[in-house]
Motif scaffolding. Structure first.
Motif, mmCIF file in Angstrom:
data_model
loop_
_atom_site.group_PDB
_atom_site.id
_atom_site.type_symbol
_atom_site.label_atom_id
_atom_site.label_comp_id
_atom_site.label_asym_id
_atom_site.label_seq_id
_atom_site.Cartn_x
_atom_site.Cartn_y
_atom_site.Cartn_z
ATOM 1 N N TYR A 161 0.819 -1.208 0.000
ATOM 2 C CA TYR A 161 0.000 0.000 0.000
ATOM 3 C C TYR A 161 0.849 1.252 0.000
ATOM 4 C CZ TYR A 161 -4.510 -2.178 0.251
ATOM 5 O OH TYR A 161 -5.644 -2.865 -0.075
ATOM 6 N N LEU A 216 -4.865 -7.629 2.029
ATOM 7 C CA LEU A 216 -6.230 -7.556 1.524
ATOM 8 C C LEU A 216 -6.208 -8.386 0.241
ATOM 9 C CD1 LEU A 216 -8.455 -4.410 1.349
ATOM 10 C CD2 LEU A 216 -8.421 -6.001 -0.524
ATOM 11 N N LEU A 241 -10.871 -10.322 3.678
ATOM 12 C CA LEU A 241 -10.198 -9.638 4.786
ATOM 13 C C LEU A 241 -10.040 -10.602 5.954
ATOM 14 C CD1 LEU A 241 -11.309 -7.115 3.107
ATOM 15 C CD2 LEU A 241 -11.378 -5.921 5.277
ATOM 16 N N TYR A 282 -14.054 1.726 -2.605
ATOM 17 C CA TYR A 282 -12.852 2.457 -2.186
ATOM 18 C C TYR A 282 -12.543 2.174 -0.724
ATOM 19 C CZ TYR A 282 -10.046 5.411 -5.158
ATOM 20 O OH TYR A 282 -9.118 5.854 -6.037
ATOM 21 N N GLY A 283 -13.369 1.370 -0.092
ATOM 22 C CA GLY A 283 -13.183 1.080 1.331
ATOM 23 C C GLY A 283 -13.246 2.346 2.177
ATOM 24 N N ASN A 295 -14.695 3.945 -9.520
ATOM 25 C CA ASN A 295 -13.862 2.745 -9.365
ATOM 26 C C ASN A 295 -14.667 1.477 -9.629
ATOM 27 O OD1 ASN A 295 -11.155 2.000 -8.886
ATOM 28 N ND2 ASN A 295 -11.753 1.093 -6.942
HETATM 29 C C1 EGU Z 1 -14.376 -3.590 -0.905
HETATM 30 C C2 EGU Z 1 -15.181 -4.391 -0.117
HETATM 31 C C3 EGU Z 1 -8.663 -2.737 -4.130
HETATM 32 C C4 EGU Z 1 -13.744 -3.960 1.755
HETATM 33 C C5 EGU Z 1 -10.467 -0.651 -4.381
HETATM 34 C C6 EGU Z 1 -8.281 -1.466 -3.801
HETATM 35 C C7 EGU Z 1 -13.274 -2.980 -0.374
HETATM 36 C C8 EGU Z 1 -12.953 -3.169 0.941
HETATM 37 C C9 EGU Z 1 -9.206 -0.408 -3.924
HETATM 38 C C10 EGU Z 1 -14.861 -4.576 1.206
HETATM 39 C C11 EGU Z 1 -9.923 -2.981 -4.600
HETATM 40 C C12 EGU Z 1 -10.831 -1.953 -4.696
HETATM 41 C C13 EGU Z 1 -8.990 0.477 -1.195
HETATM 42 C C14 EGU Z 1 -8.307 0.366 -0.008
HETATM 43 C C15 EGU Z 1 -10.318 -0.970 -0.146
HETATM 44 C C16 EGU Z 1 -6.903 -1.265 -3.302
HETATM 45 C C17 EGU Z 1 -8.633 1.378 -2.305
HETATM 46 C C18 EGU Z 1 -12.306 -2.118 -1.022
HETATM 47 C C19 EGU Z 1 -11.733 -2.431 1.256
HETATM 48 C C20 EGU Z 1 -8.716 1.873 -4.690
HETATM 49 C C21 EGU Z 1 -15.424 -5.697 3.194
HETATM 50 N N1 EGU Z 1 -10.097 -0.289 -1.240
HETATM 51 N N2 EGU Z 1 -11.399 -1.808 0.026
HETATM 52 N N3 EGU Z 1 -8.850 0.933 -3.594
HETATM 53 O O1 EGU Z 1 -6.286 -0.248 -3.598
HETATM 54 O O2 EGU Z 1 -8.202 2.485 -2.074
HETATM 55 O O3 EGU Z 1 -6.420 -2.179 -2.617
HETATM 56 O O4 EGU Z 1 -15.728 -5.371 1.891
HETATM 57 F F1 EGU Z 1 -10.298 -4.203 -4.972
HETATM 58 S S1 EGU Z 1 -9.113 -0.699 1.029
HETATM 59 CL CL1 EGU Z 1 -12.415 -2.294 -5.249
HETATM 60 CL CL2 EGU Z 1 -6.840 1.129 0.436
#
Ligand code: EGU
Ligand code: FAD
Length: 476
Positions: free
Chosen positions: A107, A221, A234, A321-322, A371
């Motif tokens: 990350y 993740l 997760l 985007y979490g 996204n």
């Molecule tokens: C979806 C469902 C990876 C928990 C967006 C990234 C998410 C989470 C991303 C869920 C992806 C997607 C980011 C984080 C996070 C990545 C992020 C998505 C936690 C752009 C419990 N997303 N999520 N982006 O960068 O910024 O890893 O259900 F697959 S954490 Cl969709 Cl940082």
């Protein structure tokens, strides 16, 4: 202590005002702490029974990614350390390719990570923290049925059918994406509202521990990007993983038998089958129907000096985007900062809160939706890896100029709308850089070609190969 009404607390100089927080979910419970810390008489109302006593808690999604914005909000009420110690750090994503290959992408730098936290546990901790303030009362089994924007009078119903009327100086609507508080906003003139259901639904599946250990590497993740289909996993404290399968409702509906489930997983997520277990997969897939995802945007967030919306009640975002909870937690900090700035004068604080916060919440709602569309359209594992490596390379080459969007969103408190503006600006810089390099290459190349012309037949084959490689990258 019984519920205070206006008549009982005339509001003398030393008398603190009554704040009613409607909704005892993540944002409501945290907000109760923020208002209690300021000394208000806080009354929280929640439809459900106290989840700390309930035997089974069935809510949305079992675990959540907590990042910088959410942590900062917890820090304001002294809860950061406690929650972080109960979370599992995720230092990188782990991309699962169709052939089972796993590729990590960090990350950020070493100390940069997000946390996997248990929703129910986080909610319980926040309720307990709110309750430790002597000026806070939690009222469970109170479903807001209606309220009046004119008088501020709220009506709650209990599971035994009894009704209760309550009055407060300020009503804070933290009652989620289908907010009952927001209903009164919708009846008013000049209130903007939009809601969009996306075609995808989600379903949660569990990967149990194997020989007492996590079935996959825990501090990641895990992502299976398959364009239209996507799965994310997760880690939980009990050494299980919770997998969330995202897929269009119409695809969920096509699968009607256990064998079809296995067939589907065989095609798209083969490496996950033995980890979830064939029998568990066949059973759990049909346990609950797929859940819908909605995006909600509205403005303003307040009515006069009486009522304000925060969290999902103000802005439900799709989870791509979490950031849903993180944004809701940041709402609480922003409101608190404005309270400080305007001396807790609600008639000044509420309009300022709307003015400051709406552009940022709308920006994160748009980013999450963008996204979703992007991932669905063409994000497979190769493309995901390729894009993230390019992002990281550009950041490495120009650390001050190019900062990946997810970094600004996840690891800073850069205002969401500024992060978007900066992202567009960076795109222009990159495109100019590319144009500049391409022009240079074209001129330089032409010069060399004129000086020593090559055998055309030798060039054609590699060009064809290059094309098929590019096509493979986009579609495989
Ligand atoms: C979806 C469902 C990876 C928990 C967006 C990234 C998410 C989470 C991303 C869920 C992806 C997607 C980011 C984080 C996070 C990545 C992020 C998505 C936690 C752009 C419990 N997303 N999520 N982006 O960068 O910024 O890893 O259900 F697959 S954490 Cl969709 Cl940082
Ligand atoms: P809620 O959590 O919905 O709480 C609302 C509360 O109000 C509930 O307790 C409800 O019972 C109560 N209530 C409702 N109506 C009434 C009423 N009439 N009277 C009284 N009480 C009422 N966010 C992240 O930051 N990171 C993630 O990784 C992440 N992953 C997600 C994955 C999925 C699949 C989904 C769907 C969401 C995800 N989110 C994530 C978003 C996150 O779940 C929400 O943003 C967050 O729960 C919002 O909190 P809230 O308190 O505003 O609303």
């Amino acid at each position: 202590r019984h519920l205070k009404t206006m008549e009982e607390s005339p509001g003398g100089p030393s008398q603190k005002k009554v704040v009613a927080v409607v909704g005892g979910g993540l944002v409501g419970a945290l907000n109760a702490c923020f208002f209690a810390k300021r000394g208000f008489d806080v009354e929280l109302f929640e439809t459900r029974e106290d989840i700390r006593q309930a035997k089974i808690v069935r809510g949305r999604s079992i675990n959540l990614a907590l990042s910088h914005r959410g942590r900062q909000a917890l820090k304001h009420v002294g809860m950061e350390e406690k929650i972080v110690s109960q979370g599992i750090p995720m230092h990188a994503r782990m991309i699962h390719s169709l052939n089972g290959k796993q590729s990590p992408i960090p990350y950020g730098k070493k100390g940069q990570y997000i946390l996997s936290v248990d929703r129910a546990n986080l909610n319980k901790e926040l309720l307990t923290a709110a309750e430790t303030y002597p000026n806070t009362k939690l009222n469970f089994d109170r479903k807001l049925q209606d309220w009046s924007a004119e008088t501020g009078l709220m009506t709650f119903v209990r599971s035994d059918g009894s009704e209760e009327q309550v009055e407060a100086d300020l009503i804070v609507g933290c009652d989620g994406a289908f907010s009952a508080i927001r209903k009164q906003f919708l009846r008013r003139s000049r209130f903007n509202y939009s809601q969009t259901y996306i075609p995808h639904g989600y379903m949660e599946l569990t990967m149990p521990p194997i020989n007492g250990e996590f079935a996959m590497k825990p501090n990641y993740l895990h992502i299976w990007p398959r364009n239209t289909f996507m799965m994310i996993a997760l880690p939980n404290l009990d050494k299980t993983f919770t997998c969330t399968l995202f897929m269009p409702f119409e695809e969920f509906e096509k699968i009607t038998t256990g064998d079809e489930v296995i067939e589907f997983f065989q095609k798209y997520f083969p490496d996950a089958i033995p980890l979830i277990g064939v029998d568990a997969l066949k059973r759990d897939y049909f346990r609950l129907p797929a859940q819908a995802m909605v995006s909600v945007k509205c403005s303003p967030y307040h009515i006069g000096s009486k009522c304000v919306l925060m969290g999902d009640a103000a802005h439900a975002v799709v989870p791509f985007y979490g950031q849903g909870m993180n944004a809701g937690f940041e709402d609480c900090i922003v409101f608190d900062e404005i309270m400080e700035q305007f001396n807790e004068d609600f008639s000044a604080v509420l309009p300022e809160y709307t003015r400051v916060r709406v552009p940022d919440d709308h920006a994160i709602a748009d980013l999450a939706m963008y996204n979703y569309i992007e991932m669905r359209a063409h994000v497979n594992s190769k493309w995901f890896l390729f894009r993230k490596h390019i992002d990281n390379l550009l950041h490495f080459l120009m650390p001050k100029t190019i900062i990946p969007l997810y970094t600004m969103v996840t690891f800073t408190r850069t205002r969401y709308h500024e992060a978007v503006a900066r992202w567009h600006w960076q795109d222009r810089v990159i495109n100019r850089g590319l144009l500049f390099s391409a022009t240079g290459a074209l001129l330089g190349g032409s010069f060399l070609l004129i000086k020593n012309p090559p055998d055309i037949n030798k060039l054609l084959v590699p060009a064809e190969k290059m094309w098929s490689r590019l096509v493979a990258l986009r579609t495989s």
